[in-house]
Write a protein that holds these residues in place. Structure first.
Motif, PDB file in Angstrom:
ATOM      1  N   LEU A  12       0.799  -1.215   0.000  1.00  0.00           N
ATOM      2  CA  LEU A  12       0.000   0.000   0.000  1.00  0.00           C
ATOM      3  C   LEU A  12       0.836   1.272   0.000  1.00  0.00           C
ATOM      4  N   MET A  13       1.772   1.383   0.945  1.00  0.00           N
ATOM      5  CA  MET A  13       2.496   2.637   1.117  1.00  0.00           C
ATOM      6  C   MET A  13       3.709   2.411   2.003  1.00  0.00           C
ATOM      7  N   GLU A  14       4.626   3.379   2.008  1.00  0.00           N
ATOM      8  CA  GLU A  14       5.806   3.283   2.870  1.00  0.00           C
ATOM      9  C   GLU A  14       5.439   3.499   4.339  1.00  0.00           C
ATOM     10  N   ASN A  15       6.215   2.857   5.194  1.00  0.00           N
ATOM     11  CA  ASN A  15       6.115   3.071   6.631  1.00  0.00           C
ATOM     12  C   ASN A  15       7.476   3.575   7.104  1.00  0.00           C
ATOM     13  N   LYS A  16       7.544   4.871   7.431  1.00  0.00           N
ATOM     14  CA  LYS A  16       8.804   5.475   7.865  1.00  0.00           C
ATOM     15  C   LYS A  16       8.807   5.624   9.383  1.00  0.00           C
ATOM     16  N   LEU A  17       9.902   5.197  10.008  1.00  0.00           N
ATOM     17  CA  LEU A  17      10.031   5.290  11.459  1.00  0.00           C
ATOM     18  C   LEU A  17      11.203   6.203  11.810  1.00  0.00           C
ATOM     19  N   HIS A  18      10.900   7.263  12.561  1.00  0.00           N
ATOM     20  CA  HIS A  18      11.880   8.280  12.953  1.00  0.00           C
ATOM     21  C   HIS A  18      12.028   8.321  14.477  1.00  0.00           C
ATOM     22  N   LEU A  19      13.176   8.832  14.930  1.00  0.00           N
ATOM     23  CA  LEU A  19      13.316   9.190  16.337  1.00  0.00           C
ATOM     24  C   LEU A  19      12.559  10.493  16.553  1.00  0.00           C
ATOM     25  N   VAL A  20      11.703  10.500  17.573  1.00  0.00           N
ATOM     26  CA  VAL A  20      10.819  11.641  17.816  1.00  0.00           C
ATOM     27  C   VAL A  20      10.962  12.118  19.251  1.00  0.00           C
ATOM     28  N   GLY A  21      10.999  13.448  19.414  1.00  0.00           N
ATOM     29  CA  GLY A  21      11.014  14.061  20.738  1.00  0.00           C
ATOM     30  C   GLY A  21       9.972  15.162  20.826  1.00  0.00           C
ATOM     31  N   GLY A  22       9.743  15.663  22.032  1.00  0.00           N
ATOM     32  CA  GLY A  22       8.794  16.749  22.231  1.00  0.00           C
ATOM     33  C   GLY A  22       9.409  18.098  21.892  1.00  0.00           C
ATOM     34  N   ARG A  23       8.591  19.139  22.024  1.00  0.00           N
ATOM     35  CA  ARG A  23       9.067  20.483  21.698  1.00  0.00           C
ATOM     36  C   ARG A  23      10.149  20.942  22.674  1.00  0.00           C
ATOM     37  N   GLN A  24      10.295  20.260  23.817  1.00  0.00           N
ATOM     38  CA  GLN A  24      11.289  20.664  24.813  1.00  0.00           C
ATOM     39  C   GLN A  24      12.722  20.383  24.359  1.00  0.00           C
ATOM     40  N   TYR A  25      12.883  19.443  23.419  1.00  0.00           N
ATOM     41  CA  TYR A  25      14.222  19.031  23.012  1.00  0.00           C
ATOM     42  C   TYR A  25      14.881  20.114  22.155  1.00  0.00           C
ATOM     43  N   THR A  26      16.128  20.438  22.477  1.00  0.00           N
ATOM     44  CA  THR A  26      16.903  21.377  21.660  1.00  0.00           C
ATOM     45  C   THR A  26      17.591  20.590  20.564  1.00  0.00           C
ATOM     46  N   GLN A  27      17.114  20.758  19.353  1.00  0.00           N
ATOM     47  CA  GLN A  27      17.496  19.873  18.257  1.00  0.00           C
ATOM     48  C   GLN A  27      18.771  20.319  17.556  1.00  0.00           C
ATOM     49  N   SER A  28      19.577  19.326  17.194  1.00  0.00           N
ATOM     50  CA  SER A  28      20.728  19.562  16.327  1.00  0.00           C
ATOM     51  C   SER A  28      20.263  19.457  14.877  1.00  0.00           C
ATOM     52  N   SER A  29      20.845  20.262  14.014  1.00  0.00           N
ATOM     53  CA  SER A  29      20.435  20.253  12.610  1.00  0.00           C
ATOM     54  C   SER A  29      21.117  19.141  11.827  1.00  0.00           C
ATOM     55  N   LYS A  30      22.162  18.535  12.394  1.00  0.00           N
ATOM     56  CA  LYS A  30      22.877  17.493  11.670  1.00  0.00           C
ATOM     57  C   LYS A  30      22.475  16.111  12.180  1.00  0.00           C
ATOM     58  N   ASN A  31      22.764  15.108  11.359  1.00  0.00           N
ATOM     59  CA  ASN A  31      22.465  13.744  11.752  1.00  0.00           C
ATOM     60  C   ASN A  31      23.309  13.345  12.963  1.00  0.00           C
ATOM     61  N   LEU A  32      22.649  12.878  13.997  1.00  0.00           N
ATOM     62  CA  LEU A  32      23.341  12.466  15.215  1.00  0.00           C
ATOM     63  C   LEU A  32      23.800  11.024  15.102  1.00  0.00           C
ATOM     64  N   ASN A  33      24.806  10.680  15.877  1.00  0.00           N
ATOM     65  CA  ASN A  33      25.265   9.304  15.957  1.00  0.00           C
ATOM     66  C   ASN A  33      24.206   8.475  16.697  1.00  0.00           C
ATOM     67  N   PRO A  34      23.940   7.251  16.243  1.00  0.00           N
ATOM     68  CA  PRO A  34      22.945   6.417  16.936  1.00  0.00           C
ATOM     69  C   PRO A  34      23.227   6.226  18.422  1.00  0.00           C
ATOM     70  N   LYS A  35      24.465   6.431  18.848  1.00  0.00           N
ATOM     71  CA  LYS A  35      24.785   6.296  20.272  1.00  0.00           C
ATOM     72  C   LYS A  35      24.042   7.318  21.137  1.00  0.00           C
ATOM     73  N   ILE A  36      23.410   8.328  20.475  1.00  0.00           N
ATOM     74  CA  ILE A  36      22.619   9.311  21.206  1.00  0.00           C
ATOM     75  C   ILE A  36      21.531   8.627  22.021  1.00  0.00           C
ATOM     76  N   PHE A  37      21.081   7.435  21.555  1.00  0.00           N
ATOM     77  CA  PHE A  37      20.027   6.704  22.258  1.00  0.00           C
ATOM     78  C   PHE A  37      20.438   6.331  23.677  1.00  0.00           C
ATOM     79  N   GLU A  38      21.743   6.180  23.904  1.00  0.00           N
ATOM     80  CA  GLU A  38      22.208   5.805  25.235  1.00  0.00           C
ATOM     81  C   GLU A  38      22.070   6.950  26.232  1.00  0.00           C
ATOM     82  N   GLN A  39      21.802   8.151  25.735  1.00  0.00           N
ATOM     83  CA  GLN A  39      21.648   9.315  26.617  1.00  0.00           C
ATOM     84  C   GLN A  39      20.192   9.716  26.816  1.00  0.00           C
TER      85      GLN A  39
END
Length: 307
Positions: free
Chosen positions: A161-188
């Protein structure tokens, strides 16, 4: 005895839900109206159909037997109605579909035109997790299922039917980096998971394992909607299907956090058992999906391309 089909329907619903209030809500009737019909139905039997203890209603053994018989009667009446409609050339009957909870954001769009074109078709759609969807399909309780992960133990036919895309998602409180983060960010990050048996949970765990990530805190919630609200509230972060967070992305309540190797991309599929003898309704639905899926995508899911 002089009970009506309406009384049978009301009693079956009460027996199923164990609640007059819930039965009235599902039947779109007032609670007093349901109570009156329940009383009239009970008056036709010498044995009690139910007991009220405290504020709870309990169906007696006799009542359970009556509910089973009433269900059979209602099913036969429905079958008669379908046959009468079919005799006049209308497509009539029941279409049964089981979908994983996240698919509720998509499946209705693939159903709307079909249901509008065939008003004598009734829809039964069960929204649950992947394990239950596969069980329903395997036991032949449904005609179709909508999943993002194909069950390996079943021989199935499918329409992508269609693509299913899964992203890391945070709330508006998170101060976002504009560049792709290392997956190790999940450990924090405090991570929020779906329950065991969820396809989203499985995808999230595969991502963690493939990148050798050890998470320091974990929360488990039993629906995509619950996870979404928890992330909005700032309780944590999660890998979530894009399909269910459109409005929150637009309002800024949620934000996609760019991470290397994300999004994960799978596909939503309409599936059915290869061995299943499809009904005329099911065959017509397959034809409808094949003919119209691109139109549905263009009309309702073009926004996917922005992510």
């Amino acid at each position: 005895m002089n009970y009506t089909l309406h009384q049978l329907e009301i009693f079956c619903k009460i027996a199923d839900l164990k609640s007059v209030t819930k039965a009235s809500e599902e039947l779109f009737l007032t609670q007093p109206a349901v109570s009156i019909q329940l009383k009239k139905f009970q008056e036709q039997f010498q044995n009690p159909l139910f007991e009220v203890v405290g504020r709870k209603i309990y169906i007696t053994e006799f009542g359970t037997e009556i509910a089973i018989a009433a269900t059979n009667i209602l099913n036969e009446v429905q079958a008669l109605n379908y046959k009468a409609l079919s005799f006049h050339g209308e497509l009539a009957g029941t279409l049964k579909i089981a979908i994983v909870s996240t698919a509720k954001y998509a499946m209705p769009y693939f159903l709307t035109d079909f249901m509008n074109q065939h008003p004598s078709v009734d829809l039964v759609m069960d929204v649950t997790n992947k394990a239950e969807v596969v069980r329903s399909l395997e036991s032949n309780d449904v005609d179709f299922a909508m999943v993002s992960t194909i069950p390996k133990n079943l021989k199935i036919d499918r329409i992508q039917l269609m693509e299913n895309k899964l992203h890391l998602v945070g709330g508006r409180q998170y101060t976002q980096s504009s560049k792709n983060l290392n997956p190790k960010i999940f450990e924090q990050l405090p991570l929020i998971y779906r329950e065991q048996g969820s396809a989203t949970r499985n995808a999230m765990e595969r991502f963690m394992a493939s990148h050798k990530i050890s998470t320091y805190k974990k929360m488990e919630l039993t629906s995509n909607e619950a996870v979404k609200q928890a992330v909005v509230a700032g309780l944590g972060f999660s890998i979530m299907p894009l399909i269910g967070i459109k409005n929150e992305l637009n309002t800024g309540d949620l934000q996609i956090i760019p991470v290397k190797d994300l999004p994960m991309v799978t596909n939503w599929n309409l599936i059915w058992l290869s061995s299943k003898n499809l009904s005329s309704i099911a065959k017509r639905f397959v034809e409808h999906i094949n003919e119209n899926k691109s139109l549905v995508m263009n009309a309702h899911f073009n926004w996917f391309n922005d992510y």
